[in-house]
Design a protein around this motif. Structure first.
Motif, PDB file in Angstrom:
ATOM      1  N   GLY A 186       0.864  -1.352   0.073  1.00 52.00           N
ATOM      2  CA  GLY A 186       0.122   0.088   0.138  1.00 52.00           C
ATOM      3  C   GLY A 186       0.796   1.424  -0.193  1.00 52.00           C
ATOM      4  O   GLY A 186       1.683   1.440  -0.779  1.00 52.00           O
ATOM      5  N   ASP A 187       0.521   2.156   0.927  1.00 53.33           N
ATOM      6  CA  ASP A 187       1.036   3.546   0.968  1.00 53.33           C
ATOM      7  C   ASP A 187       2.657   3.415   1.114  1.00 53.33           C
ATOM      8  O   ASP A 187       3.159   4.331   0.627  1.00 53.33           O
ATOM      9  CB  ASP A 187       0.654   4.577   2.059  1.00 53.33           C
ATOM     10  CG  ASP A 187      -0.912   4.992   1.635  1.00 53.33           C
ATOM     11  OD1 ASP A 187      -1.358   4.541   0.574  1.00 53.33           O
ATOM     12  OD2 ASP A 187      -1.689   5.461   2.298  1.00 53.33           O
ATOM     13  N   ARG A 243      -7.948   5.004  -1.800  1.00 57.89           N
ATOM     14  CA  ARG A 243      -6.717   4.507  -2.540  1.00 57.89           C
ATOM     15  C   ARG A 243      -6.702   3.055  -2.152  1.00 57.89           C
ATOM     16  O   ARG A 243      -5.932   2.196  -2.907  1.00 57.89           O
ATOM     17  CB  ARG A 243      -5.529   5.248  -1.999  1.00 57.89           C
ATOM     18  CG  ARG A 243      -5.184   6.585  -2.324  1.00 57.89           C
ATOM     19  CD  ARG A 243      -3.706   6.882  -2.512  1.00 57.89           C
ATOM     20  NE  ARG A 243      -3.179   6.758  -0.970  1.00 57.89           N
ATOM     21  CZ  ARG A 243      -3.359   7.848   0.031  1.00 57.89           C
ATOM     22  NH1 ARG A 243      -3.974   8.833  -0.502  1.00 57.89           N
ATOM     23  NH2 ARG A 243      -2.644   7.693   0.949  1.00 57.89           N
ATOM     24  N   GLN A 244      -7.142   2.506  -0.995  1.00 59.35           N
ATOM     25  CA  GLN A 244      -7.058   1.042  -0.991  1.00 59.35           C
ATOM     26  C   GLN A 244      -7.871   0.216  -1.735  1.00 59.35           C
ATOM     27  O   GLN A 244      -7.609  -0.859  -2.063  1.00 59.35           O
ATOM     28  CB  GLN A 244      -7.651   0.770   0.724  1.00 59.35           C
ATOM     29  CG  GLN A 244      -6.815   1.215   1.624  1.00 59.35           C
ATOM     30  CD  GLN A 244      -5.510   0.733   1.754  1.00 59.35           C
ATOM     31  OE1 GLN A 244      -5.267  -0.659   1.585  1.00 59.35           O
ATOM     32  NE2 GLN A 244      -4.595   1.333   2.040  1.00 59.35           N
ATOM     33  N   TYR A 258      -5.664  -0.311  -4.619  1.00 62.02           N
ATOM     34  CA  TYR A 258      -4.435  -1.197  -4.236  1.00 62.02           C
ATOM     35  C   TYR A 258      -5.334  -2.560  -4.362  1.00 62.02           C
ATOM     36  O   TYR A 258      -4.875  -3.715  -4.876  1.00 62.02           O
ATOM     37  CB  TYR A 258      -3.963  -1.303  -2.918  1.00 62.02           C
ATOM     38  CG  TYR A 258      -3.286   0.068  -2.455  1.00 62.02           C
ATOM     39  CD1 TYR A 258      -2.486   0.564  -3.458  1.00 62.02           C
ATOM     40  CD2 TYR A 258      -3.594   0.603  -1.067  1.00 62.02           C
ATOM     41  CE1 TYR A 258      -2.093   2.017  -3.291  1.00 62.02           C
ATOM     42  CE2 TYR A 258      -2.871   2.075  -0.992  1.00 62.02           C
ATOM     43  CZ  TYR A 258      -1.920   2.440  -1.776  1.00 62.02           C
ATOM     44  OH  TYR A 258      -1.336   3.719  -1.970  1.00 62.02           O
ATOM     45  N   SER A 259      -6.615  -2.840  -4.037  1.00 66.39           N
ATOM     46  CA  SER A 259      -7.482  -4.052  -3.840  1.00 66.39           C
ATOM     47  C   SER A 259      -7.477  -4.616  -5.443  1.00 66.39           C
ATOM     48  O   SER A 259      -7.351  -5.824  -5.724  1.00 66.39           O
ATOM     49  CB  SER A 259      -8.662  -3.744  -3.292  1.00 66.39           C
ATOM     50  OG  SER A 259      -9.547  -5.108  -3.208  1.00 66.39           O
TER      51      SER A 259
END
Length: 205
Positions: A25-26, A62-63, A66-67
Motif C-alpha cells: 500500500g502507501d 486508495r485502498q 490497491y485491492s
C-alpha cells in the motif's frame, strides 16, 4: 507503476514481486517516490499521494486501487506460480526473432486449468501485444530485433481458457505482423457463448 519499479529497482523482477509491492500500500508508494527508479513509477505514486487530481481521494479510496490491482495479480499468491514465473530463459521476441524457429508448448493439466487459466490468458495477451507492435521487428529493451519467422498460435480446447478479449480483438490483424491464430474447440457454439457472433469468425481466420 509497481511493475516498472520492480523492473528497475528490485533484484527479483517478476509480477509476483509487483504483487508484493502493491500489497504494501502507501508504504510502497513512498518507496517508489524515494528511490525514483523510473519516472513513470514516480509519476503514478505521486498522483496517488499528492494533492491534485485522482490523489485527492481519501486513503480509504486508495485502498480500493490497491485491492483492484491486487485482485488482478492474485494468481501470483500461489507460491508455485510465483517461483516458476520469477525467471525465464527466453523472451517473447525469441519466438519470432531467434536464428532458428522456436516452438513453445504451454500445457495446462486438467486439474490445474481453472487455477492457471488467468496466467495463461495473461501470457497470451502479453505475447500478442509485444509481437504485433511492429510489422517487421520486435523492440526488446530498446533494441529492434528483426522478425525472421512467422508465428502460429495454436490453442487446443481454447474455450477452456475462458474469454480472451484482447487476443480475440487482435485476431483479425495478426497476419500482417506475421502471426496466425488457430483455435481448436469441441464446437463453434462454445466460442459463440464466450464471444457472441465473433466466436464463429475466430474459427475462420
Amino acid at each position: 507503476g509497481a511493475s516498472l519499479h520492480v523492473l528497475y529497482c528490485h533484484r527479483v523482477k517478476s509480477l509476483g514481486e509487483a504483487r508484493r509491492i502493491v500489497s504494501r500500500g502507501d508504504e510502497a508508494l513512498r518507496e517508489m517516490i524515494d528511490k525514483a527508479a523510473h519516472p513513470l513509477a514516480v509519476q503514478v505514486a505521486t498522483e496517488l499521494t499528492s494533492a491534485g487530481g485522482f490523489s485527492e481521494r481519501a486513503a480509504a479510496q486508495r485502498q480500493g486501487v490497491y485491492s483492484s490491482v491486487g485482485t488482478r495479480l492474485m494468481m501470483f499468491d500461489d507460491p508455485v506460480v510465483d517461483a516458476l514465473t520469477s525467471k525465464s530463459d527466453f523472451t517473447m521476441a525469441d519466438l519470432m526473432c531467434w536464428k532458428n524457429p522456436v516452438t513453445l508448448y504451454l500445457v495446462l493439466r486438467k486439474r490445474d486449468t481453472k487455477r492457471l487459466r488467468p496466467l495463461a490468458r495473461l501470457f497470451l495477451d502479453l505475447m500478442q501485444g509485444e509481437l504485433m507492435d511492429g510489422m517487421d521487428t520486435v523492440v526488446e529493451n530498446g533494441v529492434e530485433r528483426p522478425k525472421l519467422h512467422p508465428l502460429l498460435i495454436a490453442l487446443d480446447e481454447a474455450d477452456k481458457l475462458g474469454k480472451m478479449e484482447e487476443l480475440a480483438s487482435a485476431a483479425g490483424d495478426m497476419r500482417e505482423p506475421g502471426l496466425r491464430l488457430l483455435l481448436g474447440t469441441q464446437g463453434v457454439s462454445l466460442l459463440e457463448e464466450l464471444y457472441g457472433e465473433k466466436g464463429s469468425m475466430l474459427i475462420n481466420l
